[in-house]
Scaffold this active site. Structure first.
Site, PDB file in Angstrom:
ATOM      1  N   CYS A   2      30.007 -12.232  87.766  1.00 42.83           N
ATOM      2  CA  CYS A   2      30.946 -12.081  86.557  1.00 42.83           C
ATOM      3  C   CYS A   2      30.307 -12.214  85.358  1.00 42.83           C
ATOM      4  CB  CYS A   2      32.187 -13.056  86.536  1.00 42.83           C
ATOM      5  SG  CYS A   2      33.149 -12.856  88.098  1.00 42.83           S
ATOM      6  N   ARG A  27      24.081  -9.297  86.828  1.00 45.38           N
ATOM      7  CA  ARG A  27      24.880 -10.515  87.365  1.00 45.38           C
ATOM      8  C   ARG A  27      25.907  -9.921  88.577  1.00 45.38           C
ATOM      9  NH1 ARG A  27      25.361 -15.368  84.397  1.00 45.38           N
ATOM     10  NH2 ARG A  27      27.347 -15.647  85.181  1.00 45.38           N
ATOM     11  N   TRP A  75      33.648  -9.694  89.576  1.00 41.82           N
ATOM     12  CA  TRP A  75      33.145  -9.685  90.744  1.00 41.82           C
ATOM     13  C   TRP A  75      34.288 -10.336  91.580  1.00 41.82           C
ATOM     14  CZ3 TRP A  75      31.476 -12.586  95.111  1.00 41.82           C
ATOM     15  CH2 TRP A  75      30.419 -11.857  95.985  1.00 41.82           C
ATOM     16  N   ASN A  99      35.675 -16.710  84.651  1.00 40.67           N
ATOM     17  CA  ASN A  99      34.657 -16.886  85.745  1.00 40.67           C
ATOM     18  C   ASN A  99      35.157 -18.062  86.504  1.00 40.67           C
ATOM     19  OD1 ASN A  99      33.538 -14.590  84.732  1.00 40.67           O
ATOM     20  ND2 ASN A  99      31.513 -15.454  83.955  1.00 40.67           N
ATOM     21  N   GLY A 100      34.854 -17.962  87.595  1.00 37.48           N
ATOM     22  CA  GLY A 100      35.015 -19.162  88.540  1.00 37.48           C
ATOM     23  C   GLY A 100      36.200 -18.962  89.459  1.00 37.48           C
ATOM     24  N   GLU A 484      11.235 -16.275 109.239  1.00 44.02           N
ATOM     25  CA  GLU A 484      11.498 -16.214 107.747  1.00 44.02           C
ATOM     26  C   GLU A 484      10.215 -16.185 106.688  1.00 44.02           C
ATOM     27  OE1 GLU A 484      13.594 -15.039 104.266  1.00 44.02           O
ATOM     28  OE2 GLU A 484      13.475 -14.214 106.212  1.00 44.02           O
ATOM     29  N   LYS A 488       8.405 -13.644 104.365  1.00 39.62           N
ATOM     30  CA  LYS A 488       8.257 -13.974 102.984  1.00 39.62           C
ATOM     31  C   LYS A 488       6.742 -13.756 102.447  1.00 39.62           C
ATOM     32  CE  LYS A 488      12.015 -13.862 101.549  1.00 39.62           C
ATOM     33  NZ  LYS A 488      12.425 -12.955 102.668  1.00 39.62           N
ATOM     34  N   GLU A 491       5.772 -10.108 102.572  1.00 36.77           N
ATOM     35  CA  GLU A 491       6.243  -9.366 101.610  1.00 36.77           C
ATOM     36  C   GLU A 491       5.714  -9.474 100.211  1.00 36.77           C
ATOM     37  OE1 GLU A 491      11.041  -8.733 102.920  1.00 36.77           O
ATOM     38  OE2 GLU A 491      10.390 -10.780 101.925  1.00 36.77           O
ATOM     39  N   HIS A 507       1.116 -19.989 125.144  1.00 36.75           N
ATOM     40  CA  HIS A 507       0.941 -18.224 125.778  1.00 36.75           C
ATOM     41  C   HIS A 507       0.460 -17.398 124.874  1.00 36.75           C
ATOM     42  CE1 HIS A 507       3.279 -20.162 128.994  1.00 36.75           C
ATOM     43  NE2 HIS A 507       4.066 -21.003 128.050  1.00 36.75           N
ATOM     44  N   LYS A 606      14.933  -3.087  97.644  1.00 41.70           N
ATOM     45  CA  LYS A 606      16.019  -4.010  97.899  1.00 41.70           C
ATOM     46  C   LYS A 606      16.976  -3.707  98.927  1.00 41.70           C
ATOM     47  CE  LYS A 606      17.517  -8.081  96.744  1.00 41.70           C
ATOM     48  NZ  LYS A 606      17.124  -9.062  97.247  1.00 41.70           N
TER      49      LYS A 606
END
Length: 611
Positions: A2, A27, A75, A99-100, A484, A488, A491, A507, A606
């Site tokens: 928002c 945003r 949003w 907002n909120g 992960e 990162k 990437e 192993h 993205k």
């Protein structure tokens, strides 16, 4: 999420509002609107579903002008992303942008309806407009006083911008747990949810604190604290260029988004969990006790970072809901004749909601008779629209290609889903649920602790940025975090890295270990701590260089590791949300030290919308 922008002054304000909203597009939003009052007190509102271009087209078809107004990009949280639910909202003479989330809006709405007030939208925000208008009818002496009286009734978070058509001379601003800045200058006074919206008009801003309200007029601004007493707040001069302003002073969007994670997790949990009742409520998934009892298995389908989030979710759900869980690479699922039934629930996990492989996997599951759900960050994305139920994360827009806050909000969503399923399944008692919910609620504060000290990561960058390969090891729910972390690093630094189950090290991967190989070992205290610590010692015995991620007071790690990153002590259930911050920062600082393009690494997009 928002965006808000407001202006009162001597200039015509439509361009100020529309250009301000344009600068807040990063945003994320799904509808937009503006409201402008003329000198006679006539307020006109223009709203549109979708992108700003549609709002601008609607406005220019029937333009109106004035020197006081407000704008908003929404949003959706309460109510669909439609023109009717778009902000600003009006009740009587009061116009509001917000907002909120107003957590007790249903209770307030029923009370106001009983007193004869009518509502035209599905939003929680419209309640605020009615509360302020009602306070004025009951004798409040000013818009500011009426707003303060309304805020006493509200539970939740808000950044509010309020205008009164009977008094086209001032705007009232309020803030609690949602950002808002105000500014004044020769051209008038401004309010915005973020600096970039009005940076072209002023460089000096006041960042309101929780509980603050402010009155903006052509003469300047007055600020009041939570007791509605006049207060001075420091004025900060912003020297950023527009791009830096969007980064809020951070060197890269990725770093900004790492630091945003505590707030975004709060947003994801807000309104869905109650420690007092020991409950998680996810009505948007459309699950009830009977349907959950009938589930034969859950299948997650996902790609990349979302796949590792799903793996963490498997540990959470199997332990606390006692439902069998499979985690599938979406790109493989549809090509291997998967076995699902009418009692199988297939859950797609996607930040963008447009990931082609995940969408194809969900369509295949639906064709085979399974119920489909999704965990997603983008309202009205294709995956969200095509699923039977949607659990939205509230990460907000993520600019950096390497996902950070989208991942941790997915983990928060997985945690809520595990508790919800456990309760509906009868596998999780109220007290157990309360403990898990409290653990989730404490994560943002513990993350803040993690983000205070960058020294270990800078040390790692200096010592290991020339390495050609990394090995990441973890057991249990730390194994997906190891994977992960390796992703990162690959990437954004272009260093080869592999995430491996620590118990599998002997192993094969143990052959790689020598004094040239950095090994990142995730070893917080949990049920597999002793096993992982033994693996760490095996690495040290073979000359490997160890970066240990574990509890702050663990002398065993200090004795064997080259560098130790200390974690706060948290329950095992939420350890992945804490330890992942460490692997994110390792990758970021190594990439920054090497000088690679952190936010837009080569060859990556993205949102992967092709197979």
């Amino acid at each position: 999420m928002c965006g808000i922008v407001g202006y009162v002054g001597e200039q015509a304000c439509s361009d100020i509002l529309l250009s301000g909203l344009r600068r807040l597009e990063y945003r994320g939003y799904d509808s937009a609107g503006i409201a402008i009052a003329d000198d006679a007190g006539q307020v006109q509102i223009c709203r549109a579903e979708g992108k700003l271009a549609r709002l601008e087209a609607a406005y220019h078809r029937e333009p109106f002008e004035g020197t006081i107004g407000l704008g908003h990009t929404r949003w959706a949280t309460h109510g669909r992303p439609t023109e009717l639910n778009a902000h600003p909202h009006r009740a009587g003479q009061v116009v509001v942008a917000h907002n909120g989330i107003i957590e007790n809006y249903m209770e307030l709405k029923e009370e106001l309806r009983a007193r004869g007030r009518e509502f035209s939208s599905e939003t929680d925000t419209e309640v605020v407009a009615h509360l302020i208008d009602d306070a004025l009818e009951q004798g409040a002496e000013s818009l500011h006083q009426a707003t303060c009286q309304a805020l006493e009734r509200i539970e939740g978070s808000y950044a509010l911008l309020v205008m009164l058509s009977d008094n086209p001379e001032e705007l009232v601003v309020a803030r609690f747990a949602s950002p808002m800045v105000v500014a004044s200058g020769p051209g008038g006074a401004f309010a915005a949810s973020d600096v970039p919206a009005v940076l072209s008009h002023t460089r000096e801003f006041v960042f309101l604190e929780d509980g603050d309200t402010a009155v903006l007029s052509r003469q300047g601004l007055q600020i009041f604290d939570s007791a509605c007493a006049s207060v001075e707040r420091p004025v900060k001069r912003i020297s950023w260029d527009p791009i830096s302003a969007e980064k809020q002073g951070y060197k890269h969007f990725m770093l900004k988004e790492i630091f945003e994670q505590p707030a975004r997790i709060i947003d994801t949990l807000r309104g869905r969990v109650s420690v007092e009742r020991g409950e998680v409520n996810l009505p948007e998934l459309g699950l009830d006790e009977a349907s959950v009892q009938a589930i034969d298995k859950l299948v997650f389908v996902a790609c990349g970072t979302s796949y590792f989030a799903a793996q963490v979710g498997r540990y959470m759900i199997e332990q606390h809901a006692r439902i069998p869980v499979e985690v599938e690479l979406a790109s493989e699922f549809r090509y291997r004749d998967p076995i699902v039934s009418n009692n199988t629930v297939v859950i797609g996990v996607s930040q963008s909601g447009e990931t082609a492989d995940t969408l194809a996997a969900l369509r295949e599951a639906r064709a085979l008779g399974a119920r489909t759900l999704c965990i997603c960050n983008v309202i009205e994305s294709t995956i969200a629209r095509e699923s039977d139920g949607v659990l939205y994360t509230h990460a907000g827009p993520e600019i950096g290609v390497a996902s950070t806050k989208a991942f941790t909000t997915q983990l928060a969503a997985m945690g809520m889903l595990a508790i919800c399923l456990g309760q509906l399944r009868g596998a999780l008692g109220e007290e157990q649920a309360r403990e898990l919910i409290e653990a989730l609620r404490q994560v943002p504060a513990e993350m803040e602790v993690m983000l205070r000290d960058m020294a270990p990561y800078e040390t790692i960058a200096r010592q290991f940025s020339r390495s050609h390969s990394f090995l990441y090891l973890g057991r249990g729910n730390q194994f997906p975090i190891a994977a992960e972390g390796a992703l990162k690093l690959k990437e954004i630094s272009y260093i080869h890295a592999e995430g491996y189950a620590a118990g599998e090290m002997k192993h094969g991967p143990i052959a790689l270990i020598d004094k040239q190989l950095p090994v990142v070992v995730l070893c917080p205290r949990n049920r597999v701590y002793e096993k992982t610590a033994s693996n760490l010692e095996e690495v040290r015995a073979r000359g490997g260089r160890i970066i240990a991620i574990g509890n702050q007071d663990d002398s065993r790690l200090e004795a064997f590791a080259d560098v130790v990153i200390g974690l706060p002590e948290v329950p095992e259930f939420v350890q992945p949300l804490i330890s992942v911050v460490a692997v994110q920062l390792i990758a970021y600082h190594i990439a920054d030290f090497k000088g690679t393009d952190v936010d837009q690494p080569r060859n990556l997009a993205k949102s992967v919308t092709v197979e």
